[in-house]
Design an enzyme around this catalytic site. Structure first.
Site, mmCIF file in Angstrom:
data_model
loop_
_atom_site.group_PDB
_atom_site.id
_atom_site.type_symbol
_atom_site.label_atom_id
_atom_site.label_comp_id
_atom_site.label_asym_id
_atom_site.label_seq_id
_atom_site.Cartn_x
_atom_site.Cartn_y
_atom_site.Cartn_z
ATOM 1 N N VAL A 284 42.026 -11.984 42.040
ATOM 2 C CA VAL A 284 42.083 -12.934 43.157
ATOM 3 C C VAL A 284 43.514 -13.380 43.472
ATOM 4 O O VAL A 284 43.780 -13.908 44.547
ATOM 5 C CB VAL A 284 41.183 -14.180 42.910
ATOM 6 C CG1 VAL A 284 39.718 -13.787 42.819
ATOM 7 C CG2 VAL A 284 41.619 -14.987 41.692
ATOM 8 N N ASN B 289 34.549 -19.019 42.290
ATOM 9 C CA ASN B 289 34.264 -19.513 40.943
ATOM 10 C C ASN B 289 35.311 -19.080 39.904
ATOM 11 O O ASN B 289 35.449 -19.729 38.869
ATOM 12 C CB ASN B 289 32.860 -19.013 40.551
ATOM 13 C CG ASN B 289 32.548 -19.214 39.096
ATOM 14 O OD1 ASN B 289 32.188 -20.303 38.666
ATOM 15 N ND2 ASN B 289 32.710 -18.157 38.295
ATOM 16 N N SER C 241 36.603 -29.487 39.308
ATOM 17 C CA SER C 241 36.330 -29.862 37.913
ATOM 18 C C SER C 241 36.495 -31.359 37.755
ATOM 19 O O SER C 241 37.268 -31.990 38.492
ATOM 20 C CB SER C 241 37.326 -29.160 36.989
ATOM 21 O OG SER C 241 37.289 -29.746 35.711
ATOM 22 N N TYR D 7 45.899 -27.238 35.293
ATOM 23 C CA TYR D 7 44.482 -27.083 35.680
ATOM 24 C C TYR D 7 44.039 -28.240 36.580
ATOM 25 O O TYR D 7 43.404 -28.017 37.614
ATOM 26 C CB TYR D 7 43.647 -27.028 34.398
ATOM 27 C CG TYR D 7 42.190 -26.731 34.605
ATOM 28 C CD1 TYR D 7 41.759 -25.444 34.890
ATOM 29 C CD2 TYR D 7 41.237 -27.734 34.477
ATOM 30 C CE1 TYR D 7 40.408 -25.164 35.046
ATOM 31 C CE2 TYR D 7 39.889 -27.469 34.629
ATOM 32 C CZ TYR D 7 39.476 -26.180 34.921
ATOM 33 O OH TYR D 7 38.141 -25.905 35.083
ATOM 34 N N ALA D 8 44.374 -29.467 36.181
ATOM 35 C CA ALA D 8 43.966 -30.640 36.975
ATOM 36 C C ALA D 8 44.580 -30.578 38.377
ATOM 37 O O ALA D 8 43.922 -30.915 39.372
ATOM 38 C CB ALA D 8 44.374 -31.922 36.267
ATOM 39 N N ALA D 9 45.839 -30.116 38.445
ATOM 40 C CA ALA D 9 46.495 -30.001 39.755
ATOM 41 C C ALA D 9 45.728 -29.037 40.654
ATOM 42 O O ALA D 9 45.501 -29.310 41.842
ATOM 43 C CB ALA D 9 47.934 -29.524 39.577
ATOM 44 N N LYS E 163 42.537 -28.120 40.419
ATOM 45 C CA LYS E 163 41.170 -28.539 40.731
ATOM 46 C C LYS E 163 41.161 -29.721 41.705
ATOM 47 O O LYS E 163 40.196 -29.891 42.464
ATOM 48 C CB LYS E 163 40.406 -28.847 39.441
ATOM 49 C CG LYS E 163 40.212 -27.609 38.560
ATOM 50 C CD LYS E 163 39.478 -26.483 39.287
ATOM 51 C CE LYS E 163 39.208 -25.271 38.430
ATOM 52 N NZ LYS E 163 38.453 -24.226 39.121
ATOM 53 N N ILE F 81 31.172 -27.677 30.439
ATOM 54 C CA ILE F 81 30.058 -26.721 30.430
ATOM 55 C C ILE F 81 30.270 -25.722 29.290
ATOM 56 O O ILE F 81 31.402 -25.273 29.059
ATOM 57 C CB ILE F 81 30.004 -25.956 31.790
ATOM 58 C CG1 ILE F 81 30.114 -26.919 32.985
ATOM 59 C CG2 ILE F 81 28.757 -25.085 31.883
ATOM 60 C CD1 ILE F 81 29.025 -27.957 33.093
HETATM 61 N N1 NAD Z 1 33.390 -24.348 31.584
HETATM 62 C C1 NAD Z 1 33.702 -25.572 31.967
HETATM 63 O O1 NAD Z 1 33.576 -26.552 31.209
HETATM 64 C C2 NAD Z 1 34.194 -25.823 33.369
HETATM 65 C C3 NAD Z 1 34.381 -27.162 33.767
HETATM 66 C C4 NAD Z 1 34.837 -27.418 35.045
HETATM 67 C C5 NAD Z 1 35.109 -26.362 35.912
HETATM 68 N N2 NAD Z 1 34.926 -25.087 35.505
HETATM 69 C C6 NAD Z 1 35.246 -24.026 36.440
HETATM 70 O O2 NAD Z 1 34.138 -23.176 36.603
HETATM 71 C C7 NAD Z 1 34.592 -21.856 36.921
HETATM 72 C C8 NAD Z 1 33.964 -20.847 35.969
HETATM 73 O O3 NAD Z 1 34.346 -21.207 34.652
HETATM 74 P P1 NAD Z 1 33.697 -20.567 33.327
HETATM 75 O O4 NAD Z 1 33.623 -21.665 32.346
HETATM 76 O O5 NAD Z 1 32.503 -19.796 33.675
HETATM 77 O O6 NAD Z 1 34.899 -19.612 32.889
HETATM 78 P P2 NAD Z 1 34.881 -18.193 32.132
HETATM 79 O O7 NAD Z 1 36.234 -18.109 31.469
HETATM 80 O O8 NAD Z 1 33.672 -18.031 31.306
HETATM 81 O O9 NAD Z 1 34.812 -17.156 33.344
HETATM 82 C C9 NAD Z 1 35.838 -17.063 34.292
HETATM 83 C C10 NAD Z 1 35.827 -15.673 34.890
HETATM 84 O O10 NAD Z 1 36.905 -15.594 35.852
HETATM 85 C C11 NAD Z 1 37.483 -14.310 35.726
HETATM 86 N N3 NAD Z 1 38.861 -14.303 36.223
HETATM 87 C C12 NAD Z 1 39.932 -14.897 35.646
HETATM 88 N N4 NAD Z 1 41.044 -14.611 36.344
HETATM 89 C C13 NAD Z 1 40.668 -13.823 37.390
HETATM 90 C C14 NAD Z 1 41.367 -13.200 38.442
HETATM 91 N N5 NAD Z 1 42.700 -13.318 38.567
HETATM 92 N N6 NAD Z 1 40.671 -12.470 39.345
HETATM 93 C C15 NAD Z 1 39.323 -12.337 39.211
HETATM 94 N N7 NAD Z 1 38.606 -12.893 38.221
HETATM 95 C C16 NAD Z 1 39.281 -13.625 37.303
HETATM 96 C C17 NAD Z 1 37.428 -13.992 34.238
HETATM 97 O O11 NAD Z 1 37.542 -12.597 33.992
HETATM 98 C C18 NAD Z 1 36.075 -14.564 33.855
HETATM 99 O O12 NAD Z 1 35.058 -13.580 33.950
HETATM 100 C C19 NAD Z 1 36.117 -21.906 36.829
HETATM 101 O O13 NAD Z 1 36.670 -22.100 38.114
HETATM 102 C C20 NAD Z 1 36.369 -23.127 35.970
HETATM 103 O O14 NAD Z 1 37.637 -23.681 36.207
HETATM 104 C C21 NAD Z 1 34.471 -24.786 34.242
#
Ligand code: NAD
Length: 246
Positions: free
Chosen positions: A63, A89, A141, A154-156, A158, A187
């Site tokens: 991305v 996502n 987030s 990260y906070a910046a 989100k 999560i």
């Molecule tokens: N897990 C949490 O507690 C939490 C909390 C708040 C927000 N989020 C947000 O939810 C979303 C999903 O998080 P998750 O916990 O499932 O994370 P995860 O690490 O399990 O999955 C993230 C996926 O993004 C892919 N990815 C990373 N860089 C990429 C790139 N440059 N191009 C394409 N794909 C890429 C990774 O390969 C991975 O499969 C994220 O945006 C994360 O910031 C997660």
């Protein structure tokens, strides 16, 4: 079925929330383009879902790279002929206290979590505008709204996602495109698996529902915002965090 025959791109779909969302969307009748950087896990995850009878296809994408995003969108359009839903996502963390955070790690998180969302949204926009409708869902987030120790970068990003969501909701509403965000709490995914157990326990204690969230909790929020049930919801940030934000 709540998404019958809709075509959805879900980024970051190889793992965690994106993978669960792919399954939930496919179960609700969507054709899902599972877009991720991780080709091995992405292909494998898509294959497992196809074996369960779901209509999903894996597309490798970085991305951060606009050419890669444009190519992915072109391929999805060529395969399915339309794109009605985009779930931005994909996201990463590179946590460090401010005094120790390198410029490289600051920038790397901005590149994926902020610029990546911009690239994917701009790339699908012509298709959605031509169709006169679309649903774009961004992933913020709790850290972006509240701040979080060790997460300057990260906070910046989100918080930035919230700003982009509201801006696009204002710009694109007249074109029939709804733009909303989901702000997950903590999560249980690979992302939080990196957090020390002690910190996770502290987080749990802060949540009125007394547990961490599950990927399904966020996938179901994506589903609501992608479905026709939310047709009059625009520019909102849906907090799915067990009440931690109160
Ligand atoms: N897990 C949490 O507690 C939490 C909390 C708040 C927000 N989020 C947000 O939810 C979303 C999903 O998080 P998750 O916990 O499932 O994370 P995860 O690490 O399990 O999955 C993230 C996926 O993004 C892919 N990815 C990373 N860089 C990429 C790139 N440059 N191009 C394409 N794909 C890429 C990774 O390969 C991975 O499969 C994220 O945006 C994360 O910031 C997660």
């Amino acid at each position: 079925m709540r998404l019958k025959d809709k075509v959805a791109i879900i980024t970051g779909a190889a793992n965690g929330i994106g993978l669960t969302a792919s399954e939930v969307f496919a179960r609700e009748g969507a054709k899902v383009a599972m877009a991720d950087f991780n080709i091995e896990q992405g292909e494998n995850s898509a294959q497992i879902l196809r074996e369960q009878g779901y209509e999903v296809t894996f597309f490798q994408v970085n991305v951060v790279d606009r050419t890669s995003v444009d190519l992915m969108v072109e391929k999805v359009q060529a395969l399915y002929g339309k794109i009605e839903i985009l779930i931005n996502n994909a996201g990463i963390t590179k946590d460090a206290m401010l005094s120790k955070l390198s410029v490289e790690d600051f920038q790397a998180v901005l590149d994926v979590n902020l610029t990546g969302v911009f690239h994917c949204t701009q790339a699908v926009l012509p298709v959605m505008i031509t169709n006169g409708k679309g649903k774009i869902i961004n992933t913020s987030s709790v850290s972006g709204v509240y701040g979080n120790v060790g997460q300057t970068n990260y906070a910046a990003t989100k918080a930035g996602v919230v700003g982009m969501t509201k801006t696009w909701a204002k710009e694109l509403g007249r074109k029939g495109i709804n733009v909303n965000a989901v702000a997950p709490g903590f999560i249980e995914t690979g992302m939080t698996a990196k957090v020390p157990e002690k910190i996770l326990d502290q987080m749990k204690q802060m949540v009125p529902l007394a547990r961490l969230g599950k990927p399904e909790d966020i996938a179901n929020a994506y589903l609501y915002l992608a479905s026709d049930e939310s047709n009059y919801v625009n520019g909102t940030v849906l907090h799915v965090d067990g009440g931690i934000m109160m």
